[in-house]
Design a protein around this motif. Sequence first.
Motif, short mmCIF file in Angstrom:
data_model
loop_
_atom_site.label_atom_id
_atom_site.label_comp_id
_atom_site.label_asym_id
_atom_site.label_seq_id
_atom_site.Cartn_x
_atom_site.Cartn_y
_atom_site.Cartn_z
N GLU A 270 24.71 33.63 36.60
CA GLU A 270 24.58 34.13 35.23
C GLU A 270 23.67 35.35 35.11
O GLU A 270 23.42 35.81 34.00
CB GLU A 270 24.06 33.00 34.32
N TYR A 271 23.20 35.86 36.23
CA TYR A 271 22.33 37.05 36.17
C TYR A 271 23.20 38.28 35.98
O TYR A 271 24.29 38.38 36.52
CB TYR A 271 21.51 37.16 37.46
N TRP A 272 22.68 39.25 35.23
CA TRP A 272 23.50 40.41 34.85
C TRP A 272 23.96 41.20 36.07
O TRP A 272 25.07 41.75 36.07
CB TRP A 272 22.74 41.31 33.88
N ARG A 273 23.15 41.27 37.11
CA ARG A 273 23.55 42.05 38.29
C ARG A 273 24.77 41.40 38.96
O ARG A 273 25.65 42.10 39.48
CB ARG A 273 22.39 42.15 39.27
N THR A 274 24.80 40.06 38.96
CA THR A 274 25.96 39.37 39.50
C THR A 274 27.19 39.69 38.66
O THR A 274 28.28 39.93 39.20
CB THR A 274 25.71 37.85 39.53
N GLY A 275 27.03 39.70 37.34
CA GLY A 275 28.14 40.06 36.47
C GLY A 275 28.62 41.48 36.72
O GLY A 275 29.84 41.74 36.73
N GLU A 276 27.69 42.41 36.95
CA GLU A 276 28.06 43.79 37.26
C GLU A 276 28.90 43.84 38.54
O GLU A 276 29.92 44.54 38.61
CB GLU A 276 26.81 44.65 37.43
N ALA A 277 28.45 43.09 39.57
CA ALA A 277 29.19 43.06 40.83
C ALA A 277 30.59 42.49 40.65
O ALA A 277 31.56 42.98 41.23
CB ALA A 277 28.41 42.25 41.87
N GLU A 278 30.71 41.46 39.82
CA GLU A 278 32.01 40.84 39.60
C GLU A 278 32.98 41.79 38.91
O GLU A 278 34.16 41.87 39.28
CB GLU A 278 31.83 39.56 38.79
N VAL A 279 32.50 42.51 37.91
CA VAL A 279 33.38 43.46 37.22
C VAL A 279 33.79 44.59 38.16
O VAL A 279 34.96 45.01 38.18
CB VAL A 279 32.70 44.01 35.95
N ALA A 280 32.85 45.08 38.97
CA ALA A 280 33.18 46.13 39.93
C ALA A 280 34.22 45.64 40.94
O ALA A 280 35.15 46.37 41.31
CB ALA A 280 31.92 46.60 40.65
N LEU A 281 34.08 44.39 41.39
CA LEU A 281 35.05 43.81 42.31
C LEU A 281 36.41 43.70 41.64
O LEU A 281 37.45 44.01 42.24
CB LEU A 281 34.57 42.44 42.79
N ALA A 282 36.42 43.25 40.39
CA ALA A 282 37.69 43.11 39.67
C ALA A 282 38.39 44.46 39.54
O ALA A 282 39.61 44.56 39.71
CB ALA A 282 37.44 42.50 38.30
N GLU A 283 37.63 45.52 39.24
CA GLU A 283 38.23 46.85 39.13
C GLU A 283 38.83 47.28 40.46
O GLU A 283 39.92 47.89 40.51
CB GLU A 283 37.18 47.84 38.66
N CYS A 284 38.13 46.99 41.55
CA CYS A 284 38.64 47.31 42.88
C CYS A 284 39.94 46.55 43.17
O CYS A 284 40.92 47.13 43.65
CB CYS A 284 37.56 46.96 43.92
N LEU A 285 39.96 45.26 42.84
CA LEU A 285 41.15 44.45 43.06
C LEU A 285 42.32 44.93 42.21
O LEU A 285 43.48 44.89 42.64
CB LEU A 285 40.84 42.99 42.77
N MET A 286 42.05 45.39 41.01
CA MET A 286 43.11 45.95 40.18
C MET A 286 43.70 47.19 40.83
O MET A 286 44.92 47.41 40.80
CB MET A 286 42.58 46.26 38.78
N ASP A 287 42.85 48.02 41.42
CA ASP A 287 43.35 49.21 42.12
C ASP A 287 44.27 48.82 43.28
O ASP A 287 45.19 49.57 43.62
CB ASP A 287 42.19 50.04 42.66
N LEU A 288 44.00 47.67 43.87
CA LEU A 288 44.83 47.18 44.98
C LEU A 288 46.04 46.41 44.51
O LEU A 288 46.84 45.93 45.33
CB LEU A 288 43.97 46.30 45.91
N GLY A 289 46.17 46.25 43.19
CA GLY A 289 47.31 45.51 42.65
C GLY A 289 47.15 44.01 42.73
O GLY A 289 48.13 43.27 42.53
N LYS A 290 45.94 43.52 42.99
CA LYS A 290 45.70 42.08 43.14
C LYS A 290 45.22 41.51 41.80
O LYS A 290 44.08 41.08 41.65
CB LYS A 290 44.66 41.82 44.23
N LEU A 291 46.10 41.49 40.83
CA LEU A 291 45.72 41.08 39.49
C LEU A 291 45.30 39.62 39.42
O LEU A 291 44.36 39.28 38.69
CB LEU A 291 46.85 41.35 38.51
N ASP A 292 45.99 38.77 40.14
CA ASP A 292 45.62 37.35 40.12
C ASP A 292 44.22 37.14 40.66
O ASP A 292 43.44 36.34 40.13
CB ASP A 292 46.63 36.53 40.93
#
Length: 333
Positions: A270-292
């Motif tokens: 629940e720490y904000w830095r962890t949340g930042e990392a998760e959103v950055a990872l999600a954006e990366c996965l979207m670029d790779l087409g890994k929406l799920d």
Amino acid sequence: ATEFRAALAIRARRLGADHPTTSLTLQDLAGAEDRLGHYADAERDWKRAIAIDKKAFGTAHHSITTSLNGLGQMLFKVGRLEEADSMLREALAINRQLFGENHEAVAANLGNLAIVVRERGDFDEAERLLEEGLAIDQKLDGPEDYNVGFDLNEIAVVLRLRGKPDSAVKLLRRALAMTVKETGEDEVGTKIIRVNLGRALLEARQYGEAEMLLRGALAKLDTNNADEQMGIVPGRIGLGRVLTATHRAREAEPVLESAVAMGRARSGAEYWRTGEAEVALAECLMDLGKLDSAEAPLRHGTEVLSKQRKAHPGLAADADTANVRYAAMRRAR
């Protein structure tokens, strides 16, 4: 830590558990536990030292401020910001009482408190505290001292969070030059400033230099050192975002996965830095087409950052943008 525990047992046996000298050993032990990441033990021993010293010396003594500062900085590391704020304000009040307004202990306290205040989202007070500390350090040590570089680094972080990366870059270049000159390339403060400068350059879209600085800092930061871990997660997030922005999402994916894993292990989900990392990872996965695969980190990271809109409005806005993009990609499937 083992050696300090042995010394503590000897002093407690010879001098008594409530002797001020025993308190000094408790401070050493708590500091070692803190560096090892044994935060519950460190908290217990900082508090024991404070209780001993208040009983021996009253409410105003430099040994008490040492423990209050140590405890406050440890509480900050684990995200307990209100408690950290309280400890550091008490230490600042005592140091002002003991030493007056223009003393290095007061300047250090102002800097430590400002970091906590900044993380709570009060950028105006954080900047005011940092400017006050900067004025003291410049008066005591001159304009090129390491402590002045530390102050400039922290002011630059506030500017970056305010959405002024170009201004932050200018201050961070000055701060980096000072710390390299004073302490060399391998001191932890130098490494952290390199991470901060890399992050500011990323936001200023100067990707080449940002990547060079972030890779260099991450190569030097010690993953087993709790103090240096403070720079590793933001460094990995920054590097991952640079790689994603420069169309190297496949290379960014493991970097960002490691940032999420370390953030969760070090500071909790629940720490904000962890949340930042998760959103950055999600954006990366979207670029790779890994929406799920992107769905879970995006959802949780957004939940965390939505609670941090005051302290980190830019990150919350980034999460909002990522969600809009994710929804559009889902519809287009």
